[in-house]
Design a protein around this motif. Structure first.
Motif, PDB file in Angstrom:
ATOM      1  N   UNK A   1       0.728  -1.178  -0.032  1.00 15.56           N
ATOM      2  CA  UNK A   1       0.105   0.048  -0.101  1.00 15.56           C
ATOM      3  C   UNK A   1       0.920   1.019  -0.027  1.00 15.56           C
ATOM      4  N   UNK A   2       2.055   1.217   0.734  1.00 15.15           N
ATOM      5  CA  UNK A   2       2.926   2.411   1.074  1.00 15.15           C
ATOM      6  C   UNK A   2       3.508   2.833  -0.377  1.00 15.15           C
ATOM      7  N   UNK A   3       3.839   1.612  -0.888  1.00 18.92           N
ATOM      8  CA  UNK A   3       4.466   1.680  -2.337  1.00 18.92           C
ATOM      9  C   UNK A   3       3.696   1.956  -3.414  1.00 18.92           C
ATOM     10  N   UNK A   4       2.410   1.640  -3.394  1.00 16.74           N
ATOM     11  CA  UNK A   4       1.445   2.019  -4.350  1.00 16.74           C
ATOM     12  C   UNK A   4       1.136   3.597  -4.318  1.00 16.74           C
ATOM     13  N   UNK A   5       1.011   4.014  -3.039  1.00 11.05           N
ATOM     14  CA  UNK A   5       0.544   5.424  -2.899  1.00 11.05           C
ATOM     15  C   UNK A   5       1.892   6.306  -2.977  1.00 11.05           C
ATOM     16  N   UNK A   6       3.293   5.776  -2.965  1.00  4.74           N
ATOM     17  CA  UNK A   6       4.243   6.324  -3.294  1.00  4.74           C
ATOM     18  C   UNK A   6       4.514   6.788  -5.063  1.00  4.74           C
ATOM     19  N   UNK A   7       4.216   5.548  -5.702  1.00  5.67           N
ATOM     20  CA  UNK A   7       4.210   5.732  -7.059  1.00  5.67           C
ATOM     21  C   UNK A   7       3.001   6.274  -7.673  1.00  5.67           C
TER      22      UNK A   7
ATOM     23  N   UNK B   1      13.179  10.778  -8.933  1.00  2.00           N
ATOM     24  CA  UNK B   1      13.529  10.199  -7.631  1.00  2.00           C
ATOM     25  C   UNK B   1      12.743   9.208  -6.738  1.00  2.00           C
ATOM     26  N   UNK B   2      11.652   8.759  -7.805  1.00  2.00           N
ATOM     27  CA  UNK B   2      10.637   7.794  -6.939  1.00  2.00           C
ATOM     28  C   UNK B   2      11.132   6.420  -6.824  1.00  2.00           C
TER      29      UNK B   2
ATOM     30  N   UNK C   1      23.146   2.841  -5.246  1.00  2.00           N
ATOM     31  CA  UNK C   1      22.141   3.634  -6.334  1.00  2.00           C
ATOM     32  C   UNK C   1      22.154   2.773  -7.664  1.00  2.00           C
ATOM     33  N   UNK C   2      21.266   1.799  -7.904  1.00  2.00           N
ATOM     34  CA  UNK C   2      21.111   1.223  -9.090  1.00  2.00           C
ATOM     35  C   UNK C   2      19.820   1.539  -9.973  1.00  2.00           C
ATOM     36  N   UNK C   3      19.081   2.318  -9.205  1.00  2.00           N
ATOM     37  CA  UNK C   3      17.736   2.715 -10.227  1.00  2.00           C
ATOM     38  C   UNK C   3      17.787   3.545 -11.277  1.00  2.00           C
ATOM     39  N   UNK C   4      17.157   3.035 -12.334  1.00  2.00           N
ATOM     40  CA  UNK C   4      17.330   3.792 -13.780  1.00  2.00           C
ATOM     41  C   UNK C   4      16.035   4.668 -14.023  1.00  2.00           C
ATOM     42  N   UNK C   5      16.053   5.875 -13.856  1.00  2.00           N
ATOM     43  CA  UNK C   5      14.909   6.789 -14.413  1.00  2.00           C
ATOM     44  C   UNK C   5      15.090   7.412 -15.516  1.00  2.00           C
TER      45      UNK C   5
ATOM     46  N   UNK D   1       3.817   4.580 -15.019  1.00  2.00           N
ATOM     47  CA  UNK D   1       4.249   3.978 -14.023  1.00  2.00           C
ATOM     48  C   UNK D   1       3.836   5.043 -12.847  1.00  2.00           C
ATOM     49  N   UNK D   2       3.802   6.288 -12.924  1.00  2.00           N
ATOM     50  CA  UNK D   2       3.401   7.327 -11.855  1.00  2.00           C
ATOM     51  C   UNK D   2       2.986   8.635 -12.244  1.00  2.00           C
ATOM     52  N   UNK D   3       2.221   9.493 -11.186  1.00  2.00           N
ATOM     53  CA  UNK D   3       1.753  10.551 -11.440  1.00  2.00           C
ATOM     54  C   UNK D   3       2.154  11.626 -10.516  1.00  2.00           C
ATOM     55  N   UNK D   4       2.416  12.892 -11.061  1.00  2.00           N
ATOM     56  CA  UNK D   4       2.625  13.969 -10.259  1.00  2.00           C
ATOM     57  C   UNK D   4       1.579  14.470  -9.631  1.00  2.00           C
ATOM     58  N   UNK D   5       1.142  14.554  -8.195  1.00  2.00           N
ATOM     59  CA  UNK D   5      -0.248  14.858  -7.702  1.00  2.00           C
ATOM     60  C   UNK D   5      -0.037  15.405  -6.423  1.00  2.00           C
ATOM     61  N   UNK D   6      -0.927  16.356  -5.964  1.00  2.00           N
ATOM     62  CA  UNK D   6      -0.824  16.706  -4.528  1.00  2.00           C
ATOM     63  C   UNK D   6      -2.254  16.090  -3.942  1.00  2.00           C
ATOM     64  N   UNK D   7      -3.033  15.759  -4.948  1.00  2.00           N
ATOM     65  CA  UNK D   7      -4.584  15.115  -4.473  1.00  2.00           C
ATOM     66  C   UNK D   7      -4.562  13.534  -4.465  1.00  2.00           C
ATOM     67  N   UNK D   8      -3.548  13.025  -5.283  1.00  2.00           N
ATOM     68  CA  UNK D   8      -3.800  11.428  -5.834  1.00  2.00           C
ATOM     69  C   UNK D   8      -4.368  11.242  -6.767  1.00  2.00           C
TER      70      UNK D   8
END
Length: 502
Positions: free
Chosen positions: A88-94, A214-215, A230-234, A264-271
């Motif tokens: 859940x935490x991961x999903x919220x973060x992404x 940075x996600x 650090x091995x993440x690729x963005x 993969x992700x959205x930029x949002x203040x509201x979700x």
């Protein structure tokens, strides 16, 4: 007449045997092909109808019709409360990493929802790692409402990609495109299952490429509280096509109906959607997905360097003229870069002849390659340009060749270092020194407020020029006290003393 009949039957039997044998060989050969090669065979035998690009009057109907049959709804079940809470935490973060919305899920067996894209007729589906991570059960609901249980073939947190599979054959697929050809301002469609609705298609444009947000770093907790390499690729494709909760793992396609990214992700203040979404480029995904199919994991190649991306501020801090490229903080002993002759303080400016403006320009290119592959890097040293072919090495070489100084310098001091430039030596009238290129939160340097850009000339009154010199000076201390001297980023003299564990 009887002879003709026998001959005809023999011909039919021989043809059937030939077709069956060919089919058996074809299936076996297909298992060894990449997903892109499989698709070329499929679309050669089953050509897509011509789909016009979006010039002139906009019409997305053909692209939407070609794609929606192969975009699926993924429902996940979590029986373990701990695993589901982490998920859940991961999903919220992404899905709303810039905001705080979304609501809390009820306790008990948890459910998740996402999207996926069928990329092979025998049921391989690409989605996000965070959609299926730790799931006890994965249900795939097809657009025709059939529900099938999927199994995980491979997952990778560093790219947030996963490959799952459902049984069966003859599934519709989305054609893999070429994300290198994507242009800013190009029209795109996002296809998925937002808010667990039926297939939803939204349109927008590509507003940026190579985005680092940075996600992926934030989503990978370190083990036992220790720092994690650090091995993440963005290198996300940014779009303003509406992407909402549940779109994760869905398709980002061009107006020809070709898959150019995995949402993969959205930029949002509201979700919820507020203007920007991010997709993993398909050219990066192709390599990762083929590795999943062949090995069940990603076989990643490494250059063997640590670096800091340059801009005007960092260039001034390091005392260099370049404002684009990557400033090399460290080189792994016996790694590919070290064997090619790269050193701390070099500035990597190009990869395969293409100029590097951001770290993602290099990371995504290397992310498509594996151990043993070669890549050409162009770099600057003392104002002169060099070009070297570097052979990438596997992850095990990075671990076994990690410099011993990392135990003290990286873990305890919580900092990264590089040799000072000639410009800084002249500025401070020094003949030796290292510059602090990064400071880790919670480390010693963070606690005593040693800032990035600080120049350290001596450690325990011994001149230092690299991390090995720092390690030796700390090891020679008899009372576990460390004294550093040098200059703060604003040019003031400084001297700090503090205890350190070894």
């Amino acid at each position: 007449m009887k002879k003709i009949g026998v001959t005809f039957l023999a011909a039919c039997l021989g043809g059937a045997v030939a077709v069956g044998s060919y089919k058996l060989i074809e299936d076996k050969y297909q298992d060894s092909m990449s997903f892109e090669e499989q698709q070329k065979v499929h679309f050669t035998n089953n050509p897509m109808p011509a789909i016009n690009s979006s010039t002139g009057d906009l019409d997305f109907t053909q692209a939407a019709a070609a794609v929606t049959p192969a975009v699926v709804h993924i429902k996940t079940t979590y029986n373990n409360p701990g695993a589901s809470a982490g998920r859940d935490q991961m999903q919220d973060m992404f899905e709303d990493f810039f905001g705080g919305g979304g609501g809390r899920r009820s306790r008990g067996p948890a459910m998740g929802s996402g999207s996926g894209v069928i990329i092979s007729t025998d049921g391989y589906i690409v989605t996000n790692n965070h959609v299926v991570d730790n799931a006890d059960k994965i249900d795939v609901i097809l657009p025709d409402k059939r529900s099938l249980v999927a199994k995980v073939i491979g997952r990778d947190a560093n790219t947030d990609l996963a490959l799952i599979k459902i049984e069966g054959s003859g599934y519709p697929i989305v054609k893999l495109g070429n994300s290198d050809d994507v242009r800013i301002g190009e029209w795109v469609l996002a296809v998925g299952y937002p808010f667990a609705l039926n297939t939803t298609v939204t349109a927008g444009i590509v507003s940026a490429k190579g985005r680092q947000i940075g996600i992926l770093d934030n989503a990978q907790p370190s083990e036992n509280g220790e720092p994690q390499a650090r091995t993440a690729i963005e290198s996300f494709i940014q779009t303003d096509a509406a992407i909402n909760r549940g779109n994760s793992g869905g398709a980002l396609v061009n107006t020809r109906g070709e898959l150019i990214g995995v949402n993969a992700a959205i930029a949002s203040q509201s979700g919820s959607y507020e203007g920007y979404g991010f997709a993993i480029p398909i050219n990066l995904a192709k390599k990762v997905l083929d590795d999943f199919k062949a090995f069940g994991e990603v076989r990643r190649g490494f250059i063997g360097v640590n670096f800091t991306g340059l801009d005007a501020e960092q260039a001034k801090r390091f005392g260099v003229d370049e404002i684009n490229g990557l400033y090399v903080n460290g080189v792994v002993p016996n790694g590919g870069a070290a064997q090619a002759g790269l050193k701390e303080g070099d500035i990597i400016t190009k990869v395969e002849g293409n100029k590097i403006y951001n770290p993602s320009d290099l990371q995504e290119r290397i992310g498509r390659l594996g151990p043993g592959d070669k890549v050409q890097l162009t770099y600057l040293r003392d104002g002169k340009e060099y070009a070297k072919s570097i052979t990438l090495k596997g992850e095990e070489s990075i671990k076994t060749n990690e410099p011993r100084s990392a135990s003290v310098v990286t873990k305890n001091l919580g900092a990264a270092f590089a040799p000072v430039s000639d410009v800084l030596k002249k500025k401070y009238r020094i003949t030796s020194g290292v510059i602090v290129t990064a400071v880790q939160q919670g480390g010693y340097f963070d606690q005593i407020e040693v800032a990035q850009g600080t120049v350290i000339t001596t450690v325990n009154d011994q001149p230092v020029n690299n991390t090995n010199d720092i390690e030796k000076a700390i090891t020679a201390s008899r009372n576990n006290m460390v004294t550093i001297s040098g200059f703060t980023p604003d040019g003031s003299s400084m001297r700090y003393q503090f205890p350190i564990r070894r």
